[in-house]
Design a protein around this motif. Structure first.
Motif, short mmCIF file in Angstrom:
data_model
loop_
_atom_site.label_atom_id
_atom_site.label_comp_id
_atom_site.label_asym_id
_atom_site.label_seq_id
_atom_site.Cartn_x
_atom_site.Cartn_y
_atom_site.Cartn_z
N GLU A 43 -35.14 38.83 35.52
CA GLU A 43 -36.07 39.17 36.64
C GLU A 43 -37.62 38.36 36.42
N ARG A 44 -37.71 38.66 34.99
CA ARG A 44 -39.04 38.01 34.88
C ARG A 44 -38.84 36.42 34.63
N ALA A 45 -38.00 35.99 34.10
CA ALA A 45 -37.86 34.44 34.11
C ALA A 45 -37.90 34.00 35.49
N ARG A 46 -37.11 34.68 36.43
CA ARG A 46 -37.30 34.36 37.84
C ARG A 46 -38.79 34.35 38.50
N GLU A 47 -39.36 35.30 38.02
CA GLU A 47 -40.80 35.38 38.57
C GLU A 47 -41.68 34.33 37.65
N TYR A 48 -41.29 34.12 36.56
CA TYR A 48 -41.92 32.82 35.84
C TYR A 48 -41.81 31.48 36.40
N ARG A 49 -40.62 31.46 36.64
CA ARG A 49 -40.09 30.17 37.69
C ARG A 49 -40.95 29.98 38.68
N ALA A 50 -41.08 30.89 39.37
CA ALA A 50 -41.78 30.96 40.70
C ALA A 50 -43.29 30.98 40.68
N ALA A 51 -43.98 31.52 39.71
CA ALA A 51 -45.04 31.54 39.43
C ALA A 51 -45.90 30.52 38.79
N ARG A 52 -44.98 30.07 37.87
CA ARG A 52 -45.57 28.80 36.83
C ARG A 52 -46.90 29.32 35.99
N GLN A 53 -46.77 30.41 35.67
CA GLN A 53 -47.87 31.14 34.83
C GLN A 53 -47.43 32.40 33.97
N VAL A 54 -48.13 32.41 32.75
CA VAL A 54 -47.45 33.49 31.96
C VAL A 54 -48.21 34.80 32.54
N GLU A 55 -47.35 35.82 32.45
CA GLU A 55 -48.09 37.11 32.77
C GLU A 55 -48.94 37.59 31.59
N ASP A 56 -49.82 38.64 32.09
CA ASP A 56 -50.69 39.17 31.05
C ASP A 56 -49.79 40.07 30.25
N TRP A 57 -49.50 39.90 29.02
CA TRP A 57 -48.63 40.66 28.45
C TRP A 57 -49.11 42.19 28.29
N LEU A 58 -50.43 42.33 28.27
CA LEU A 58 -50.98 43.71 28.07
C LEU A 58 -50.92 44.76 29.52
N THR A 59 -50.54 43.84 30.52
CA THR A 59 -50.23 44.57 31.69
C THR A 59 -48.97 44.70 32.03
N VAL A 60 -48.00 44.36 31.38
CA VAL A 60 -46.49 44.56 31.57
C VAL A 60 -46.04 45.90 31.74
N PRO A 61 -45.22 46.55 32.77
CA PRO A 61 -45.20 47.76 33.04
C PRO A 61 -44.73 48.58 31.89
N ALA A 62 -44.97 49.77 31.89
CA ALA A 62 -44.71 50.73 30.73
C ALA A 62 -43.19 50.90 30.43
N ASN A 63 -42.29 50.57 31.69
CA ASN A 63 -40.99 50.98 31.57
C ASN A 63 -40.13 49.65 31.08
N VAL A 64 -40.72 48.58 30.64
CA VAL A 64 -40.19 47.40 30.24
C VAL A 64 -39.92 47.57 28.64
N GLY A 65 -38.77 47.28 28.08
CA GLY A 65 -38.85 47.31 26.59
C GLY A 65 -37.43 48.09 26.26
N ASN A 66 -36.90 48.01 25.04
CA ASN A 66 -35.74 48.57 24.46
C ASN A 66 -36.09 49.77 23.65
N TYR A 67 -37.62 50.15 23.24
CA TYR A 67 -37.43 51.40 22.28
C TYR A 67 -37.23 52.70 22.86
N ASP A 68 -36.52 53.28 22.16
CA ASP A 68 -36.29 54.84 22.91
C ASP A 68 -35.84 54.65 24.26
N ARG A 69 -34.88 53.94 24.65
CA ARG A 69 -34.34 54.06 26.00
C ARG A 69 -32.74 54.54 25.57
N THR A 70 -32.19 55.05 26.76
CA THR A 70 -31.07 55.94 26.90
C THR A 70 -29.86 55.10 27.31
N VAL A 71 -28.89 54.83 26.46
CA VAL A 71 -27.90 54.14 27.08
C VAL A 71 -26.72 55.04 26.91
N GLY A 72 -25.93 55.32 28.04
CA GLY A 72 -24.76 55.96 28.41
C GLY A 72 -23.34 54.90 28.28
#
Length: 335
Positions: free
Chosen positions: A130-159
């Motif tokens: 999703e973020r690669a698709r948005e990057y391709r459309a926007a042609r600018q790097v997102e502010d990594w400090l404002t990335v939503p808190a639900n992004v990432g792999n730490y402490d996630r639950t896999v079933g």
């Protein structure tokens, strides 16, 4: 070491892909390999002549069923070594009745499927597609400090749905990451799940409590449609469903509605049918990735299947039995 007379039985394309010349040379070192192309019609005159003295069949995708008529022409057949995963398509009840020993390379084939699954879990956590698709459309790097808190792999639950051979390899590979791993499998006790590195839960809890649900159950009458509309509706907002098992296990209409609403995401390496019709809505959703049944062994990974098969023929010829036998009682709950 005795060199049992061995024949190949599979589609020509499967033989060419899996058993290249180095693999065939290795096979010839441990058995008396029947010369000529693999058998793909076990009722032909050539097949009947070959089977008359064959002790071991090395099978692959496209092998015809080893039914009573075929086995009647193979009085010396004692073992089947399959270069693929499931033997359900060609090993019949008549084989078990005859006491024919069966081996499968399912374990070797499980690894690339597990690797694909873990890769998709990690990518989905970072929302790479999703973020690669948005990057391709926007042609600018997102502010990594404002990335939503639900992004990432730490402490996630896999079933993990089913402690199949592939499901177990996925759990094994996930243990090096910071995931909470849940497992639903009616044949696995809580103690065994803990030993595997997972927490045993009920089916409803698996879907309701997981950020990612990965389907690894075999397609059986009892599992057709197992991932139901209600289970999909119970998934956490923005949860991911990964299916590398069989398309018919999932209610695809319900999944299409859930992905259209933006409630869940999906990675599907298998669908029902395969391929989905051109107008199917799952093709159109940006939060759905459909891959062409590529998770299993391909390319260089075929060499792993061939190596496994050669090793099994060598073990059987030496009288040591198979390292990866398929017991008849497993057929009722395996793919």
């Amino acid at each position: 070491m005795r060199r049992p007379r061995t024949a190949l039985a599979m589609a020509p394309a499967a033989a060419a892909a899996v058993l290249d010349e180095p693999a065939l040379a290795a096979l010839r070192r441990v058995c008396e390999l029947v010369p000529g192309p693999a058998l793909d019609d076990l009722g032909s005159a050539r097949a009947r002549a070959v089977l008359r003295n064959t002790e071991v069949l090395v099978t692959g995708w496209g092998c015809p069923p080893l039914d009573a008529a075929v086995l009647a022409t193979a009085p010396r057949l004692r073992a089947v070594v399959h270069t693929g995963g499931s033997v359900r398509g060609h090993v019949t009840d008549e084989c078990w009745a005859r006491g024919i020993e069966v081996s499968s390379a399912a374990g070797a084939n499980a690894l690339p499927v597990a690797e694909y699954t873990v890769a998709m879990i990690l990518l989905s956590g970072k929302k790479v597609l999703e973020r690669a698709r948005e990057y391709r459309a926007a042609r600018q790097v997102e502010d990594w400090l404002t990335v939503p808190a639900n992004v990432g792999n730490y402490d996630r639950t896999v079933g993990i749905l089913s402690a199949s051979m592939i499901g177990r390899r996925v759990i094994e590979l996930l243990r090096q990451h910071s995931f909470r791993i849940l497992l639903h499998d009616p044949y696995v006790s809580a103690a065994e799940a803990t030993h595997l590195g997972a927490e045993a839960v009920g089916l409803t809890d698996l879907f309701a409590c997981s950020d990612i649900v990965s389907v690894h159950t075999p397609l059986l009458p009892a599992t057709r449609g197992l991932v139901s509309r209600d289970l999909i509706a119970s998934m956490r907002p923005d949860a991911m469903l990964i299916n590398t098992a069989r398309g018919a296990i999932v209610d695809q209409d319900a999944l299409a509605e859930a992905t259209a609403a933006g409630r869940v995401r999906a990675v599907l390496d298998v669908t029902e049918p395969e391929v989905l019709p051109a107008g199917h809505p799952l093709w159109e959703h940006d939060n759905v990735l459909i891959t062409p049944h590529l998770a299993g062994s391909q390319g260089t990974e075929w060499r792993r299947l061939a190596t496994a098969a050669v090793a099994e023929v060598a073990r059987w010829a030496a009288g040591r039995g198979f390292a990866h036998p398929v017991p008849p009682e497993s057929m009722g709950r395996s793919a």
